[in-house]
Write an enzyme that holds these catalytic residues in place. Sequence first.
Site: not given
Length: 573
Positions: A169, A272, A303
């Site tokens: 991320s 995601d 994610h």
Amino acid sequence: MRLLLGFLAALITTSGLTPVAAAAGGTVRETAWVETGTDHDRDGKPDRVAADVVRPATGGRVPVILDVSPYYACCGRGNESQKKTYAPDGTPEQFPLFYDNYFVPRGYAVVLADVGGTNRSSGCFDDVGSGNAVVDWLNGRAKAFDAPEGGRPVRADWATGDVGAIGKSQDGATAIGMAASGIAGLKTVVPIEGVADNYSQLIANGAPLATPEHTGSAFTYNERASELCEPFEAELKARMGTNGDYNAYWRSVNYVPRPGRASVLVAQGFGDGAVAPNQFAAYWDALGRAGVPRKAWLSQAGHVDPFDLQRARWIETLGRWFDRWLKGVRNGVEDELAVHLETAPGRWTDVRVWPPATAPVTVRGSADGTLGLRGSGTATVADDPAVGREDWAAGVSAARFTGAPLPSAVRIAGSPSVTVTASSDKTAARLGVALVDYGPAEVRNTANYGSGIKNLTTTSCWGVSRPGDSACFLDTAADVVHVDHRIVAYGSADLGHHATLRHGEPLVPGRMYSMTFTLTALDHVVPAGHRLGLLLGGTDGLLFDPDLPVLGDTLTFDLARTSLTLGLTKPEH
């Protein structure tokens, strides 16, 4: 510094890989506060980034695995949201994730650095600057000390200077940005669900996804930075702008055109919703054009770190990747099939290229609700920001078009392109488009930002544990659901930016405008008997901040001049 006499507990991994013990001389755990050369918090002192280190105590110089993150105190890392912890004397104790447990016994150092203004760092949020300062210190080009202020110098005379930056991320976005900077000593990056183009992460083709108040990094700041960094954050927001224009600031944080030279092992989930897969697709293409050594893990999950998808395979791949680029081991990892691809929940294959060679097919909707090679008529939609694309798929607040049942399975891969021709009865309008696979299926549960995985009650261990820093983590399994449809790609835009993203313009009510943009990337097999669907709407309530102004417009789509182009091929497996 505090010298530990050795790991007190060693747990053999359950991965089937060769188990190893900790280095005979034990480990060193310490913190170095690295000067960045900036004073972003304007306190009259050089900013210092806290870099927590665990490394073998003996054995000569070692390469470094680096994770630069703002989340070590506020939110944690990994599927279990682990945070850094410290002994009473401040010595680092728990290092989140398995990197230290697994790689330190194998002759690496692991450094977890706090982005400026977060956890134990001073300064403000400059993620790439924070990471680059640590790389400079590891190569003898920056100063570090054993205290946040003052203190004694700390040298990284134990490091070879070769660094691999990894993270998921925001941490992955930082690694991408560091590679783009060309920082000497950064040999490889492993971005997991990371952002490569910050503009497209926060602005959908001219349409800001959130209010300025929700686009900063203040929630990760420590107490000191929350106050001192207000001017820094205000200046940053001013540079971003509020009108959705692609300006000089956004160019500076778009790393796609300059991916750097460090090798890249990248991971992305096609489900995601937090970091959409178009981030990966653009970055992957740029790496190929630049001739950068690259490898990808592509899943159907959300994610998610590959560690929570295929642990043994991921750790083996990661170990061989770091051995190749940080230790110079000629193990051939860069010559293997480049892409590890999940085609269905838990079903994986290896392919040489992505996306595959496809035949472009262009489809259009008609006023009777059908989807085919030709389009006709118009469709009218009243924008309702309270609903999103999942509601659209059910026929709420969107124009829906469906094709005939497919006579055979087809694979859609790459980044679909859409051209929308529409008018608004107001001077501004948001557009929303989605591609749907209508038909029963068992899929990973990624709708509405689901991850597609679930925690189990069992654990598995990956490396060496010590008190306060376990190498054991909750096992995971695929979280699957039975559905009657699945949205496989989507995208949004501001119609006022139809001519260029560099500047928008007020719309003339009733005038038709054409705008072309890409949807999120996908690799999806549509089974025989399923129908493809095209959705046309306004504000996607799943994507946009509900605090944004309500436009209250009505859109009219010219269907003959509105089209979707897909890359189609036969499924390989």
